[in-house]
Design an enzyme around this catalytic site. Structure first.
Site, mmCIF file in Angstrom:
data_model
loop_
_atom_site.group_PDB
_atom_site.id
_atom_site.type_symbol
_atom_site.label_atom_id
_atom_site.label_comp_id
_atom_site.label_asym_id
_atom_site.label_seq_id
_atom_site.Cartn_x
_atom_site.Cartn_y
_atom_site.Cartn_z
ATOM 1 N N TYR A 53 -20.190 84.324 -29.535
ATOM 2 C CA TYR A 53 -20.820 83.129 -30.116
ATOM 3 C C TYR A 53 -21.287 83.417 -31.532
ATOM 4 O O TYR A 53 -21.960 84.408 -31.778
ATOM 5 C CB TYR A 53 -22.019 82.693 -29.278
ATOM 6 C CG TYR A 53 -21.712 82.212 -27.893
ATOM 7 C CD1 TYR A 53 -20.423 81.845 -27.514
ATOM 8 C CD2 TYR A 53 -22.710 82.134 -26.926
ATOM 9 C CE1 TYR A 53 -20.152 81.407 -26.235
ATOM 10 C CE2 TYR A 53 -22.446 81.693 -25.634
ATOM 11 C CZ TYR A 53 -21.159 81.340 -25.300
ATOM 12 O OH TYR A 53 -20.880 80.911 -24.028
ATOM 13 N N SER A 214 -21.504 73.448 -19.440
ATOM 14 C CA SER A 214 -21.129 72.054 -19.750
ATOM 15 C C SER A 214 -21.624 71.095 -18.669
ATOM 16 O O SER A 214 -20.888 70.205 -18.239
ATOM 17 C CB SER A 214 -19.603 71.919 -19.912
ATOM 18 O OG SER A 214 -19.269 70.692 -20.521
ATOM 19 N N PRO A 215 -22.877 71.228 -18.224
ATOM 20 C CA PRO A 215 -23.377 70.361 -17.150
ATOM 21 C C PRO A 215 -23.525 68.897 -17.568
ATOM 22 O O PRO A 215 -23.598 68.023 -16.712
ATOM 23 C CB PRO A 215 -24.743 70.970 -16.823
ATOM 24 C CG PRO A 215 -25.190 71.590 -18.097
ATOM 25 C CD PRO A 215 -23.930 72.145 -18.711
ATOM 26 N N ALA A 217 -21.247 67.468 -19.642
ATOM 27 C CA ALA A 217 -19.910 67.064 -20.111
ATOM 28 C C ALA A 217 -19.873 66.927 -21.633
ATOM 29 O O ALA A 217 -19.509 65.883 -22.176
ATOM 30 C CB ALA A 217 -19.481 65.766 -19.438
ATOM 31 N N LEU A 221 -22.629 62.804 -20.792
ATOM 32 C CA LEU A 221 -23.550 62.321 -19.762
ATOM 33 C C LEU A 221 -24.981 62.134 -20.265
ATOM 34 O O LEU A 221 -25.866 61.775 -19.489
ATOM 35 C CB LEU A 221 -23.529 63.272 -18.561
ATOM 36 C CG LEU A 221 -22.230 63.254 -17.742
ATOM 37 C CD1 LEU A 221 -22.227 64.369 -16.698
ATOM 38 C CD2 LEU A 221 -22.037 61.897 -17.069
ATOM 39 N N GLY A 223 -25.554 59.864 -22.411
ATOM 40 C CA GLY A 223 -25.598 58.436 -22.699
ATOM 41 C C GLY A 223 -25.564 58.105 -24.181
ATOM 42 O O GLY A 223 -25.712 56.937 -24.562
ATOM 43 N N LYS A 224 -25.317 59.111 -25.028
ATOM 44 C CA LYS A 224 -25.358 58.840 -26.474
ATOM 45 C C LYS A 224 -24.078 58.184 -26.986
ATOM 46 O O LYS A 224 -24.054 57.666 -28.100
ATOM 47 C CB LYS A 224 -25.636 60.118 -27.244
ATOM 48 C CG LYS A 224 -24.541 61.173 -27.181
ATOM 49 C CD LYS A 224 -24.959 62.398 -27.988
ATOM 50 C CE LYS A 224 -23.900 63.502 -27.936
ATOM 51 N NZ LYS A 224 -24.319 64.688 -28.710
#
Length: 319
Positions: A53, A214-215, A217, A221, A223-224
């Site tokens: 990273y 990636s819980p 997604a 998820l 909502g943005k």
């Protein structure tokens, strides 16, 4: 913050793990320090990183996230309170031995990570992916030596297939070496089949703690995003292709309804669904700011009803 055992082990980790893939990529050092401070202030103790990273950021050679965490640990003086996880496997140089899970690369990689993190041990050391060019017994014996030397305390895997995880567990049992006690798979309400088809049964049967990445997604998820106004960029087009499908919008719509019912937010609801699944230890959350972090921190306190869980199961079913 609530705490859970790391798989079958006795180690207690926070029910949410702070991911740091974005340190040195979309998050500068000042913001990274603020997010880590806020996470600890909320009683989070589990931080995940990797030597690579964020190598894919322009001009970044890798190792930057570990260096940022190392400076933060030195400034805060709280190393003993942090459960620190890092990973190795991917290329960190141009030599053919600068990657993989050979004894040589494992020993070289741990020394480099310890130096960058400014610590003398890693709580959870993880194989970032399998290595088809190295026998699993060579890999596990090298990790076993690191544990005996006190440089690592627990061992985990990431992105392993079910048969690869089973092979590793069998080898550890046969040769009496350290074993993988955790697994990092991609797992969320939209991406379920990859984990649930075979890995789920293995993890539940053998007490392997699951630390999903990636819980949310890739942010879908939260909502943005809106169906008729998806941002136009290379990275976000990938989000659209993976998650902004007809089923993806149906899942998000149900998440939004339950967020309203629970007086919460879609990030927390999506994470709460994961935390209600067997074998899940601690989903890995990412945040570029304290505000983003706080929306996820509510997840361990949410109590989804059986009916709400069934609705989410139904709308996201891959069977």
């Amino acid at each position: 913050m609530k705490y859970r055992n790391l798989g079958r082990t006795g180690l207690k980790v926070s029910a949410l793990c702070l991911g740091t893939m974005q340190w040195g990529w979309t998050t500068d050092e000042k913001s990274a320090f603020e997010v880590m401070d806020a996470f600890v202030e909320a009683d989070g103790n589990f931080i995940d990183t990797a030597d690579v990273y964020s190598k894919w950021a322009e001009g970044n050679p890798g190792g930057v996230a570990e260096e940022v965490i190392g400076r933060w640990l030195q400034e805060r003086g709280n190393r003993s309170q942090i459960i620190l996880a890092t990973k190795l496997r991917h290329p960190m140089g141009s030599s053919p031995n600068d990657e993989g899970l050979s004894r040589k690369h494992i020993i070289d990689a741990i020394e480099a990570s310890l130096r960058r993190l400014q610590t003398d041990y890693i709580d959870l050391y993880q194989a970032h992916a399998s290595d088809e060019n190295t026998p699993i017994d060579e890999t596990l014996r090298a990790f076993d030596d690191l544990q005996r030397d006190g440089k690592i305390r627990y061992l985990g895997a990431s992105n392993y297939k079910a048969w690869e995880l089973m092979e590793a567990l069998w080898s550890a049992d046969k040769n009496n070496t350290i074993r993988y006690d955790t697994l990092q798979p991609k797992y969320n309400l939209i991406t379920r089949a990859e984990y649930e088809r075979e890995l789920k049964a293995v993890c539940e049967k053998f007490g392997v703690g699951v630390i999903p990445y990636s819980p949310l997604a890739a942010g879908f998820l939260t909502g943005k995003y809106q169906r008729d106004n998806m941002p136009d960029s290379k990275r976000l087009s990938s989000v659209a292709n993976q998650f902004a499908t007809e089923q993806g919008w149906k899942i998000l719509n149900e998440v939004l309804k339950i967020a309203d019912e629970t007086s919460s937010n879609p990030s927390a609801v999506s994470l709460a669904w994961l935390l209600a699944q067997p074998a899940i230890t601690s989903p890995i959350i990412g945040a570029n700011s304290v505000a983003q972090l706080k929306s996820s921190l509510a997840a361990p306190e949410i109590r989804l009803s059986e009916e709400q869980i069934k609705r989410l199961d139904s709308v996201s079913s891959w069977l």
